[in-house]
Design an enzyme around this catalytic site. Structure first.
Site, PDB file in Angstrom:
ATOM      1  N   ARG A   1      -0.984 113.410 -31.294  1.00 40.75           N
ATOM      2  CA  ARG A   1       0.277 113.160 -32.017  1.00 40.75           C
ATOM      3  C   ARG A   1       0.344 111.670 -32.315  1.00 40.75           C
ATOM      4  O   ARG A   1       0.828 110.890 -31.487  1.00 40.75           O
ATOM      5  CB  ARG A   1       1.473 113.583 -31.168  1.00 40.75           C
ATOM      6  CG  ARG A   1       1.629 115.094 -30.996  1.00 40.75           C
ATOM      7  CD  ARG A   1       2.893 115.407 -30.222  1.00 40.75           C
ATOM      8  NE  ARG A   1       3.311 116.790 -30.341  1.00 40.75           N
ATOM      9  CZ  ARG A   1       3.158 117.717 -29.399  1.00 40.75           C
ATOM     10  NH1 ARG A   1       2.580 117.403 -28.252  1.00 40.75           N
ATOM     11  NH2 ARG A   1       3.583 118.945 -29.595  1.00 40.75           N
TER      12      ARG A   1
ATOM     13  N   HIS B   1      15.816 113.071 -22.360  1.00 43.04           N
ATOM     14  CA  HIS B   1      14.661 112.277 -21.966  1.00 43.04           C
ATOM     15  C   HIS B   1      14.155 112.681 -20.598  1.00 43.04           C
ATOM     16  O   HIS B   1      12.959 112.659 -20.333  1.00 43.04           O
ATOM     17  CB  HIS B   1      15.037 110.792 -22.005  1.00 43.04           C
ATOM     18  CG  HIS B   1      14.981 110.253 -23.403  1.00 43.04           C
ATOM     19  ND1 HIS B   1      15.625 109.111 -23.797  1.00 43.04           N
ATOM     20  CD2 HIS B   1      14.340 110.713 -24.496  1.00 43.04           C
ATOM     21  CE1 HIS B   1      15.375 108.900 -25.083  1.00 43.04           C
ATOM     22  NE2 HIS B   1      14.617 109.858 -25.521  1.00 43.04           N
TER      23      HIS B   1
ATOM     24  N   ASN C   1       5.652 125.614 -31.983  1.00 38.43           N
ATOM     25  CA  ASN C   1       7.004 125.070 -31.789  1.00 38.43           C
ATOM     26  C   ASN C   1       7.766 125.111 -33.109  1.00 38.43           C
ATOM     27  O   ASN C   1       8.874 125.637 -33.194  1.00 38.43           O
ATOM     28  CB  ASN C   1       6.948 123.619 -31.298  1.00 38.43           C
ATOM     29  CG  ASN C   1       6.076 123.461 -30.077  1.00 38.43           C
ATOM     30  OD1 ASN C   1       5.902 124.413 -29.330  1.00 38.43           O
ATOM     31  ND2 ASN C   1       5.525 122.281 -29.882  1.00 38.43           N
ATOM     32  N   ASP C   2       7.159 124.546 -34.132  1.00 36.17           N
ATOM     33  CA  ASP C   2       7.832 124.563 -35.431  1.00 36.17           C
ATOM     34  C   ASP C   2       7.793 125.950 -36.063  1.00 36.17           C
ATOM     35  O   ASP C   2       8.765 126.376 -36.678  1.00 36.17           O
ATOM     36  CB  ASP C   2       7.217 123.521 -36.378  1.00 36.17           C
ATOM     37  CG  ASP C   2       7.828 122.150 -36.140  1.00 36.17           C
ATOM     38  OD1 ASP C   2       9.062 122.087 -36.018  1.00 36.17           O
ATOM     39  OD2 ASP C   2       7.083 121.168 -36.036  1.00 36.17           O
TER      40      ASP C   2
ATOM     41  N   ARG D   1      -3.953 114.293 -35.704  1.00 40.24           N
ATOM     42  CA  ARG D   1      -2.951 114.734 -36.684  1.00 40.24           C
ATOM     43  C   ARG D   1      -2.423 113.519 -37.429  1.00 40.24           C
ATOM     44  O   ARG D   1      -2.094 112.494 -36.812  1.00 40.24           O
ATOM     45  CB  ARG D   1      -1.802 115.448 -35.972  1.00 40.24           C
ATOM     46  CG  ARG D   1      -0.756 115.934 -36.957  1.00 40.24           C
ATOM     47  CD  ARG D   1       0.251 116.852 -36.314  1.00 40.24           C
ATOM     48  NE  ARG D   1       1.177 116.139 -35.452  1.00 40.24           N
ATOM     49  CZ  ARG D   1       2.137 116.735 -34.740  1.00 40.24           C
ATOM     50  NH1 ARG D   1       2.245 118.053 -34.773  1.00 40.24           N
ATOM     51  NH2 ARG D   1       2.943 116.040 -33.993  1.00 40.24           N
TER      52      ARG D   1
ATOM     53  N   ARG E   1      14.834 123.846 -32.809  1.00 38.81           N
ATOM     54  CA  ARG E   1      14.152 123.783 -31.520  1.00 38.81           C
ATOM     55  C   ARG E   1      14.757 122.749 -30.585  1.00 38.81           C
ATOM     56  O   ARG E   1      14.442 122.709 -29.403  1.00 38.81           O
ATOM     57  CB  ARG E   1      12.658 123.499 -31.721  1.00 38.81           C
ATOM     58  CG  ARG E   1      12.370 122.165 -32.344  1.00 38.81           C
ATOM     59  CD  ARG E   1      10.916 122.049 -32.767  1.00 38.81           C
ATOM     60  NE  ARG E   1      10.121 121.280 -31.838  1.00 38.81           N
ATOM     61  CZ  ARG E   1       8.927 120.751 -32.119  1.00 38.81           C
ATOM     62  NH1 ARG E   1       8.392 120.942 -33.302  1.00 38.81           N
ATOM     63  NH2 ARG E   1       8.262 120.067 -31.231  1.00 38.81           N
TER      64      ARG E   1
ATOM     65  N   GLU F   1       2.634 125.765 -39.320  1.00 38.67           N
ATOM     66  CA  GLU F   1       3.971 125.569 -38.743  1.00 38.67           C
ATOM     67  C   GLU F   1       5.056 126.169 -39.615  1.00 38.67           C
ATOM     68  O   GLU F   1       6.200 126.278 -39.192  1.00 38.67           O
ATOM     69  CB  GLU F   1       4.252 124.071 -38.586  1.00 38.67           C
ATOM     70  CG  GLU F   1       3.384 123.401 -37.554  1.00 38.67           C
ATOM     71  CD  GLU F   1       3.568 121.899 -37.555  1.00 38.67           C
ATOM     72  OE1 GLU F   1       4.066 121.370 -36.563  1.00 38.67           O
ATOM     73  OE2 GLU F   1       3.199 121.258 -38.567  1.00 38.67           O
TER      74      GLU F   1
ATOM     75  N   CYS G   1      -1.900 124.805 -31.003  1.00 37.45           N
ATOM     76  CA  CYS G   1      -1.604 123.579 -30.264  1.00 37.45           C
ATOM     77  C   CYS G   1      -0.114 123.475 -29.934  1.00 37.45           C
ATOM     78  O   CYS G   1       0.323 122.516 -29.319  1.00 37.45           O
ATOM     79  CB  CYS G   1      -2.060 122.344 -31.042  1.00 37.45           C
ATOM     80  SG  CYS G   1      -1.226 122.185 -32.624  1.00 37.45           S
TER      81      CYS G   1
HETATM   82  C1  PEP Z   1       4.301 122.425 -33.133  1.00 38.26           C
HETATM   83  O1  PEP Z   1       5.187 122.379 -33.987  1.00 38.26           O
HETATM   84  O2  PEP Z   1       4.019 123.453 -32.487  1.00 38.26           O
HETATM   85  C2  PEP Z   1       3.523 121.218 -32.828  1.00 38.26           C
HETATM   86  C3  PEP Z   1       2.496 121.257 -32.004  1.00 38.26           C
HETATM   87  O3  PEP Z   1       3.954 120.054 -33.403  1.00 38.26           O
HETATM   88  P1  PEP Z   1       5.144 119.136 -32.771  1.00 38.26           P
HETATM   89  O4  PEP Z   1       5.573 119.824 -31.499  1.00 38.26           O
HETATM   90  O5  PEP Z   1       4.577 117.792 -32.547  1.00 38.26           O
HETATM   91  O6  PEP Z   1       6.159 119.204 -33.849  1.00 38.26           O
HETATM   92 MG    MG Z   2       5.344 120.585 -35.264  1.00 43.69          MG
END
Ligand code: PEP
Ligand code: MG
Length: 854
Positions: free
Chosen positions: A572, A465, A724-725, A608, A735, A701, A774
């Site tokens: 989000r 956190h 990220n995903d 989203r 991750r 993703e 994003c």
């Molecule tokens: C991602 O996966 O890059 C993304 C923007 O979604 P989140 O980080 O909310 O999973």
């Molecule tokens: Mg994601």
């Protein structure tokens, strides 16, 4: 509290328990302790006591001290399968033994050939606390002291709370009895699986063993039942979904709660990937860690110390202590609620989790139980929170281990409310780099944010956190630096280079000068970036690139616009859905989305749909238990699993009024069929609201979506790449696993090639409205030119990086970007890509230390 010294039962090499190549032992699930690699054949009593347990197969022996501490010596790993071969017993269960008495003799050659390993864990399984291994990593002789254990009165963590009715709705009372196959008993991991399963239902479930009951919403209470392998479990359920909950829990138990323990890799210190060993100049101390939030800063180290709040062990009457605890919990609850009223979505989500802990029946019952035994409220609360924190750590899941910090945070806050002892106030000067063993979220929130230039901790992980809060504050942060941080003196000058994953304490004059000039240059660049933040963004040769911001709620929208965001590229929405008992209804959602649209004042808003499931379970989104939640019913799949929730959300989005575009973004798409199903729901939503169909886009993703974007394109209006995903699924690296953080780099050429393929697919027919990114890569100044070179035309950044990314874009021509991207695609590692970018833009990424350079 007295102390027991445990002696080596054999000659051998003493090891840390977490080095044991067995998940259950290494993760401390069986108990805390040490391990021994034996070179001796006779196993001797580690202290005076009684043989409390001797396995039928003789592969494990447990000795109980007169004070009740029980230590199990597990001889070798997976030796139960030898069925007694290779072991000769010299004692029987119940025998009294003295330190050094022979217990068993081993046939080491036979065991070594037939078992997975000879490494023998020695763990405290009952009656002990504060277990301290004595210098593991050395050779020992039988009889040498190997650990000390504080003797504790056996603490039964059972709940005494009467089982009340369900949280909502009409009550159905159901009961069932079954036997559980639990080779290690109902320890933390299986208990956590039951808890996760129960949470999915509107029902109260209890587990009973003999005459004791535990509420299945409390991990702590369930573990306290002490259920053993094959014992009878009595389950009851009440509430509107009692039958479904009972079916699900029984199915889970019947399917086997224990995972087969895969051998854990032996923990070795891995050098950080992009922190090549650097030669320290005279007087310098260079430490490496894991980046929790990027940036570079020069400042003075200010050490934050934890002061242990002392509380008396014994209390007044149970009524008085219980009332005192109640008042303290209320006071802390009030403060947390007040703190949660301000700040962004991340901060609110963290504080909501704290509120949930403050109401955890298992914690409260455990504290009340100790009070009932004559303990003071403070002592009882500390005991309960520490037991809970130990359980979280024992789950073997780094994310859960980080949640232990939340419990310790609440421990301190409640003790401080009980004793009136305020936490020490740390005076920060401008440009302070806060260093600490670990930081608690409330400690970070209590600091003067304006003066915090950076954070560096010995422990912690990138998903803690504190890391999330640091990133939201835009403060560079380095975690998991290790004990070397202790050597950094309070007030020392430090260069915290979170991008390069290093902290340099007492930098040499040359390094200081270099860092200061880089810093000054960065300040100028940042000032320039901020001065131009409101201008539309184009490359140096005039190609329009839209730079948006990712938002979590309305509180973040105003600052994002002030920081130059030209729209919101990713809202989000899950923050609106988390930590509550039921989903927000259409009007509540509309109010939130409308408020954000109003703040954006005509700028595009990309909303989203709920990205729930996986690591973001919702109590009202019932999903079957999952082995791999990250590969399970998450993202759009969870929405299609609960079309009622998705339809409500789509209706709310359709009703948002804005001068600019409002678009729908679908998470975790893997196939065209999913888009079609959502579109069918969207038609129902537009019919019901009599509104126009908004633009529909998808997150890229999954590798599946990346390589089939050409097939998806006719069904959508835009794409937004969630790096990220996409990175975690491409590299098959979780991750949120801190152990992998150093290698999880979205600039990996495999990810870049997928982005290139996706963009090519997106323009294969008619170009889509937005080809955006994003994920975290959009906020990485090193990545922006490559993404543009690959054909991306919209970048949605974390709000604190918007101005900077705009200025990076402005400093490149499209031709530069394309050349860089083409070369990046030919490289074989993320490091090589970063080196390539550094050649073209040698200045490091820096962040303002609020004007203070010491
Ligand atoms: C991602 O996966 O890059 C993304 C923007 O979604 P989140 O980080 O909310 O999973
Ligand atoms: Mg994601």
């Amino acid at each position: 509290m007295s102390e027991l010294t445990v002696h080596a039962p054999m000659d051998g090499w003493l090891r840390r328990l977490d080095e044991t190549p067995d998940e259950a032992f290494a993760g401390g699930m069986v108990g805390e302790g040490v391990a021994l690699d034996p070179t001796d054949t006779v196993v001797r009593a580690p202290f005076d006591g009684v043989v409390a347990g001797l396995a039928r197969t003789l592969h494990a022996v447990t000795i109980r001290s007169p004070e009740g501490v029980e230590v199990m010596i597990h001889l070798g790993l997976e030796t139960v399968a030898l069925n007694g071969q290779g072991f000769t017993a010299h004692v029987a269960q119940g025998a009294h033994v003295r330190t050094g008495d022979p217990l068993l003799t081993l046939d080491l050659d036979l065991i070594a050939t037939m078992a997975t390993s000879l490494i023998s864990p020695m763990v405290v399984v009952a009656g002990g606390a504060d277990i301290r291994p004595l210098s593991p990593g050395r050779s020992v002789r039988a009889g040498d002291p190997v650990m000390t254990v504080a003797v504790q009165k056996a603490a039964g963590l059972q709940t005494t709370r009467p089982v009340s009715g369900p949280a909502t709705g009409p009550t159905t009372n159901l009961a069932r009895t079954l036997r559980a196959a639990l080779p290690h008993g109902l320890h933390a991991r299986p208990a956590a699986r039951i808890l996760a399963c129960v949470r999915a239902f509107d029902a109260r479930v209890t587990l009973g063993r003999e005459d004791r009951q535990a509420d299945a919403s409390s991990l702590i209470a369930m573990m306290g039942l002490g259920v053993q392998d094959g014992e009878e479990l009595h389950l009851t359920a009440s509430g509107p979904q009692a039958a479904e909950a009972l079916d699900a829990v029984c199915a889970l138990i019947a399917a086997g709660l224990e995972e087969t323990a895969a051998p854990a890799p032996i923990a070795v210190a891995t050098p950080s990937r992009s922190a090549p060993a650097e030669v320290a100049e005279a007087g310098e101390l260079i430490l490496t860690g894991v980046t929790a939030a990027p940036g570079l800063v020069i400042g003075r180290a200010i050490r934050l110390r934890q002061i242990e709040i002392t509380v008396p062990a014994d209390g007044l009457s149970a009524t008085e202590e219980s009332a005192a605890l109640g008042h303290a919990l209320n006071a802390v609850r009030g403060r947390v609620e007040k703190a949660a009223a301000t700040g962004g979505a991340h901060r609110k989500a963290i504080l909501a989790a704290h509120l949930a802990f403050l109401d955890d029946p298992g914690l409260i019952d455990e504290a009340e139980r100790a009070i009932g035994e004559g303990r003071s409220a403070g002592f009882a609360w500390r005991q309960a929170t520490r037991a809970g924190a130990d359980l979280f750590r024992a789950l073997g899941d780094p994310r859960m281990a980080e949640r232990a910090d939340d419990l310790l945070d609440l421990e301190r806050q409640v003790l401080s409310a009980l004793t009136g002892e305020a936490p020490p106030v740390t005076a920060l000067g401008a440009g302070s780099v806060v260093i600490a063993d670990d930081l608690l979220p409330s400690q970070l929130m209590a600091l003067d944010a304006v003066k915090v230039a950076g954070l560096c901790t010995s422990r912690g992980g990138p998903t803690s956190h504190v890391a999330i809060l640091a990133a939201a504050m835009g403060v560079p942060a380095l975690v998991a630096v290790g004990q070397g941080l202790d050597a950094v003196e309070d007030g020392a000058l430090v260069v915290l280079d979170a991008d390069a994953r290093r902290l340099i304490a007492s930098p040499s004059a040359t390094r200081q000068a270099a860092a200061q000039s880089a810093f000054a240059a960065r300040q100028r660049r940042r000032a320039d970036a901020l001065a131009q933040a409101q201008d539309p963004c184009h490359t140096a040769d005039g190609v329009r690139i839209e730079v948006f911001a990712n938002l979590g709620d309305v509180a973040e929208a105003g600052p994002a616009v002030a920081g130059g965001a030209e729209g919101c590229g990713l809202l989000r929405t899950e923050f609106l859905f988390l930590d509550r008992e039921s989903a927000p209804d259409e009007d509540e959602q509309l109010a939130q989305y409308q408020a954000i649209a109003d703040t954006l004042d005509g700028r595009p808003l990309i909303i989203r749909t709920l990205d729930a499931g996986g690591d973001k379970p919702l109590p009202y989104l019932v999903t079957p238990p999952e082995e791999n939640p990250a590969l399970g019913l998450r993202g759009v799949r969870s929405g299609l699993h609960r079309p009622d929730l998705l339809l409500t959300q789509l209706r709310a989005i359709c009703r948002v009024r804005s001068k600019g575009p409002v678009a729908i973004l679908l998470p975790m798409i893997a196939s065209v069929a999913e888009v079609r199903q959502v579109r069918a729901l969207l038609e129902m939503a537009t019919a019901a609201t009599a509104e126009k169909t908004p633009l529909v886009g998808i997150m890229i993703e999954t590798p599946a979506a990346a390589v089939t974007t050409d097939l998806l394109a006719p069904a959508i209006d835009f794409i937004s790449i969630g790096t990220n995903d996409l990175t975690q699924y491409t590299l098959a690296m979780d991750r949120q696993n801190p152990a992998l953080a150093a290698d999880l780099d979205s600039l990996h050429p495999a990810v870049l090639r997928l982005i290139a393929q996706s963009v090519a697919g997106a323009v294969s027919d008619a170009p889509l409205k937005w080809i955006g990114v994003c994920g975290g890569l959009a906020s990485d100044p090193a990545a922006a030119p490559i993404l543009i070179g690959l054909g991306v035309r919209e970048l949605s950044t974390t709000p604190s990086m918007t101005a900077e990314i705009k200025s990076v874009v402005r400093s490149h021509t499209l031709a530069d970007c394309q050349a860089l991207a083409a070369e990046a695609l030919t490289l074989d590692s993320a490091e090589a890509v970063r080196a390539l970018v550094a050649e073209h833009r040698p200045a490091p990424v820096l962040r303002s230390a609020n004007g203070a350079v010491a």
